[in-house]
Write an enzyme that holds these catalytic residues in place. Sequence first.
Site, PDB file in Angstrom:
ATOM      1  CE  LYS A 172       1.039  -3.414   7.674  1.00 12.94           C
ATOM      2  NZ  LYS A 172       0.986  -2.224   8.573  1.00 12.94           N
ATOM      3  N   GLY A 225      -2.579   4.481   1.111  1.00 11.98           N
ATOM      4  CA  GLY A 225      -1.554   5.106   1.953  1.00 11.98           C
ATOM      5  C   GLY A 225      -0.837   6.169   1.148  1.00 11.98           C
ATOM      6  CB  SER A 226       2.374   7.847   1.703  1.00 11.52           C
ATOM      7  OG  SER A 226       3.201   6.702   1.806  1.00 11.52           O
ATOM      8  CB  VAL A 229       4.352   3.439   1.205  1.00 12.56           C
ATOM      9  CG1 VAL A 229       4.141   1.950   1.439  1.00 12.56           C
ATOM     10  CG2 VAL A 229       5.220   4.029   2.308  1.00 12.56           C
ATOM     11  N   GLY A 230       3.142   3.572  -1.768  1.00 14.15           N
ATOM     12  CA  GLY A 230       2.318   2.943  -2.807  1.00 14.15           C
ATOM     13  C   GLY A 230       3.131   2.568  -4.039  1.00 14.15           C
ATOM     14  CD  GLU A 247      -7.830   4.877  -4.839  1.00 19.93           C
ATOM     15  OE1 GLU A 247      -7.491   6.075  -4.788  1.00 19.93           O
ATOM     16  OE2 GLU A 247      -8.384   4.382  -5.834  1.00 19.93           O
ATOM     17  CB  CYS A 281      -6.685  10.860   0.596  1.00 21.92           C
ATOM     18  SG  CYS A 281      -8.271  10.047   0.543  1.00 21.92           S
ATOM     19  CD  GLN A 328       0.380  13.361   9.531  1.00 21.28           C
ATOM     20  OE1 GLN A 328       1.081  12.379   9.275  1.00 21.28           O
ATOM     21  NE2 GLN A 328       0.020  14.224   8.611  1.00 21.28           N
ATOM     22  CD  GLU A 377      -1.345  13.387   0.931  1.00 20.45           C
ATOM     23  OE1 GLU A 377      -0.469  12.613   1.346  1.00 20.45           O
ATOM     24  OE2 GLU A 377      -2.547  13.122   0.918  1.00 20.45           O
TER      25      GLU A 377
HETATM   26  P1  NAD Z   1       1.773   4.952   4.694  1.00 20.31           P
HETATM   27  O1  NAD Z   1       2.030   4.860   3.242  1.00 20.31           O
HETATM   28  O2  NAD Z   1       2.876   5.386   5.571  1.00 20.31           O
HETATM   29  O3  NAD Z   1       1.293   3.532   5.265  1.00 20.31           O
HETATM   30  C1  NAD Z   1       0.172   2.852   4.737  1.00 20.31           C
HETATM   31  C2  NAD Z   1       0.252   1.379   5.099  1.00 20.31           C
HETATM   32  O4  NAD Z   1       1.362   0.783   4.416  1.00 20.31           O
HETATM   33  C3  NAD Z   1       0.476   1.094   6.590  1.00 20.31           C
HETATM   34  O5  NAD Z   1      -0.280  -0.025   6.966  1.00 20.31           O
HETATM   35  C4  NAD Z   1       1.964   0.797   6.663  1.00 20.31           C
HETATM   36  O6  NAD Z   1       2.313  -0.011   7.761  1.00 20.31           O
HETATM   37  C5  NAD Z   1       2.172   0.055   5.346  1.00 20.31           C
HETATM   38  N1  NAD Z   1       3.538   0.047   4.809  1.00 20.31           N
HETATM   39  C6  NAD Z   1       4.479   1.016   4.911  1.00 20.31           C
HETATM   40  N2  NAD Z   1       5.591   0.660   4.217  1.00 20.31           N
HETATM   41  C7  NAD Z   1       5.332  -0.552   3.652  1.00 20.31           C
HETATM   42  C8  NAD Z   1       6.078  -1.438   2.799  1.00 20.31           C
HETATM   43  N3  NAD Z   1       7.304  -1.134   2.371  1.00 20.31           N
HETATM   44  N4  NAD Z   1       5.486  -2.598   2.404  1.00 20.31           N
HETATM   45  C9  NAD Z   1       4.240  -2.920   2.798  1.00 20.31           C
HETATM   46  N5  NAD Z   1       3.486  -2.121   3.613  1.00 20.31           N
HETATM   47  C10 NAD Z   1       4.027  -0.946   4.028  1.00 20.31           C
HETATM   48  O7  NAD Z   1       0.472   5.905   4.850  1.00 20.31           O
HETATM   49  P2  NAD Z   1      -0.215   6.440   6.173  1.00 20.31           P
HETATM   50  O8  NAD Z   1       0.669   7.492   6.782  1.00 20.31           O
HETATM   51  O9  NAD Z   1      -0.680   5.312   6.987  1.00 20.31           O
HETATM   52  O10 NAD Z   1      -1.542   7.155   5.559  1.00 20.31           O
HETATM   53  C11 NAD Z   1      -1.583   8.469   5.091  1.00 20.31           C
HETATM   54  C12 NAD Z   1      -1.556   8.506   3.571  1.00 20.31           C
HETATM   55  O11 NAD Z   1      -2.648   7.745   3.060  1.00 20.31           O
HETATM   56  C13 NAD Z   1      -1.733   9.897   3.003  1.00 20.31           C
HETATM   57  O12 NAD Z   1      -0.812  10.085   1.965  1.00 20.31           O
HETATM   58  C14 NAD Z   1      -3.149   9.880   2.436  1.00 20.31           C
HETATM   59  O13 NAD Z   1      -3.390  10.772   1.377  1.00 20.31           O
HETATM   60  C15 NAD Z   1      -3.271   8.468   2.004  1.00 20.31           C
HETATM   61  N6  NAD Z   1      -4.671   8.075   1.877  1.00 20.31           N
HETATM   62  C16 NAD Z   1      -5.195   7.921   0.619  1.00 20.31           C
HETATM   63  C17 NAD Z   1      -6.533   7.597   0.451  1.00 20.31           C
HETATM   64  C18 NAD Z   1      -7.104   7.408  -0.925  1.00 20.31           C
HETATM   65  O14 NAD Z   1      -8.118   6.702  -1.038  1.00 20.31           O
HETATM   66  N7  NAD Z   1      -6.525   7.972  -1.966  1.00 20.31           N
HETATM   67  C19 NAD Z   1      -7.350   7.425   1.555  1.00 20.31           C
HETATM   68  C20 NAD Z   1      -6.796   7.591   2.833  1.00 20.31           C
HETATM   69  C21 NAD Z   1      -5.444   7.911   2.976  1.00 20.31           C
END
Ligand code: NAD
Length: 475
Positions: A172, A225-226, A229-230, A247, A281, A328, A377
């Site tokens: 996804k 991701g964030s 959400v994580g 991550e 990140c 953003q 961030e």
């Molecule tokens: P996000 O958390 O908004 O979204 C990430 C993914 O999760 C997307 O595909 C989104 O559609 C999905 N999502 C959102 N809510 C969900 C839910 N409730 N259930 C299931 N899926 C859901 O993040 P973003 O804005 O896409 O990315 C930026 C973030 O990613 C930053 O915080 C960045 O630091 C982080 N990031 C971390 C790493 C790492 O390896 N540590 C690498 C790259 C980016």
Amino acid sequence: MQITNYINGQWLDPSGMECFQTINPHSKAILEQIGESTIDDMKAAIDAANAASEGWKHMPSPKRGHYLIEAAKWLADHLEEIAYDLTREIGKTIGEAKGEVNRSIQTLYYYAAEGLQPIGEVIPSSNENILIYTKREPIGPVGLITPWNFPIAIPTWKLAPALIYGNTVVLKPSEYAPKSAYYLMKALDHARIPAGVVNCVFGTQVDIGKTLVDSEKIKGISFTGSTEVGKIIGVQAASKGKKVQLEMGGKNAIVVLKDANLQKAVDSIITDAYSAAGQKCTAASRILIEAEVYNQVKNMLKERTEEIAIGDPHKEGTLLGPVATEKQYDLVQQKMENGKATMNLVIEKNIEMQEGYYIKPTIFETKDPVSEFIDQEIFGPVITLLEINNMNEAIKEVNRSKYGLSASIFTTNLENAQRFIQHVDVGMVHINTGTVFTELQAPFGGMKDSSYGPKEQGKEAIEFYTMSKTIYQSI
Ligand code: NAD
């Protein structure tokens, strides 16, 4: 090129009534209209991954590697086109976009070769008639949820180890950068990967991701991701007894000591702060400089920021493009306003852009950063300078953040470097290299609120994508 879901080896139109659009952040032009997927689309993808699981699990891993190699070749043949579209989708400079596609290709080759590596060990038994050994087995169908900032590299560095160790996949990807993931599906389809082994569902609706995380048929969730959400996904997945790998965010610090090679430090800070418009990140965000060289480093950074080439990310030589999305842009602008209200502005480079989501590269300085600038961030081309008096202060400052992804120190003193390695609470430590520097064959991940579960990439990826079986065999 119409972007559609990839389910059970077929290109299927999403079944929702609505569409969503992708926008070029440089020009704000509409790029694609993509159908919204529904929960039923996601369920079909999960069912396909589940049905393909037994067959894929029992295929010898060197054979599985063959598909990764073929996909890598296809990506290499289409590198220019994919990089061009990646830049159009998220505004990453064309040089960085090519680097990212290349990273995906190398990752596929690397894990294809991992298919030839041992997957267990022999353990001495105290009984001469018993042979004890372990064997790694796939966890089953896995769900991969990925962000927009590395729209092809991150799906690849999850998908390649998942596949080589025998798991089937439902991806996804981020709704802001679907085309990169679509190209990855094209590559695997071209490689003739068996139907159902890889599936991909596009859409903006949270319910699609939630269905993936909730499904009993999915045995592990790997999310990038964030942190916000994580953490939600982590709780949801764990409550269903799944393996979870998260991550998440970072607030990475670079320390510059008075004995450092200052030129080298400044070069790294500029790259770590402004590449990908600060949307990594691992981007450097907090710059901690020893008092004796504080003004010198500040002036060097100011000069380099003045010179930075900003503009069309497709133009060779551009270092700083737009941020990826309107959302953003608004978030970063808001944080810049907060920064101006609480800190001293060193430079906000003027740029003349009529269109596009361009943020002025900015340096703040402070003697006492507010918590927002330690724990949030910015994800934009913005850094904050802080003067420190000694190593103890540097380590304390690095560790003040709730995040713990990456940290660097620039010093020529081995003892200080050693203390830094021992005392900073981050997953990736750099000595005289920048916070963004990573290689695919080394483990990637952080501590504290940056990561949860086994690390990604390198040999360590096997920890998440397999479980170990112990065998006692009587001879
Ligand atoms: P996000 O958390 O908004 O979204 C990430 C993914 O999760 C997307 O595909 C989104 O559609 C999905 N999502 C959102 N809510 C969900 C839910 N409730 N259930 C299931 N899926 C859901 O993040 P973003 O804005 O896409 O990315 C930026 C973030 O990613 C930053 O915080 C960045 O630091 C982080 N990031 C971390 C790493 C790492 O390896 N540590 C690498 C790259 C980016």
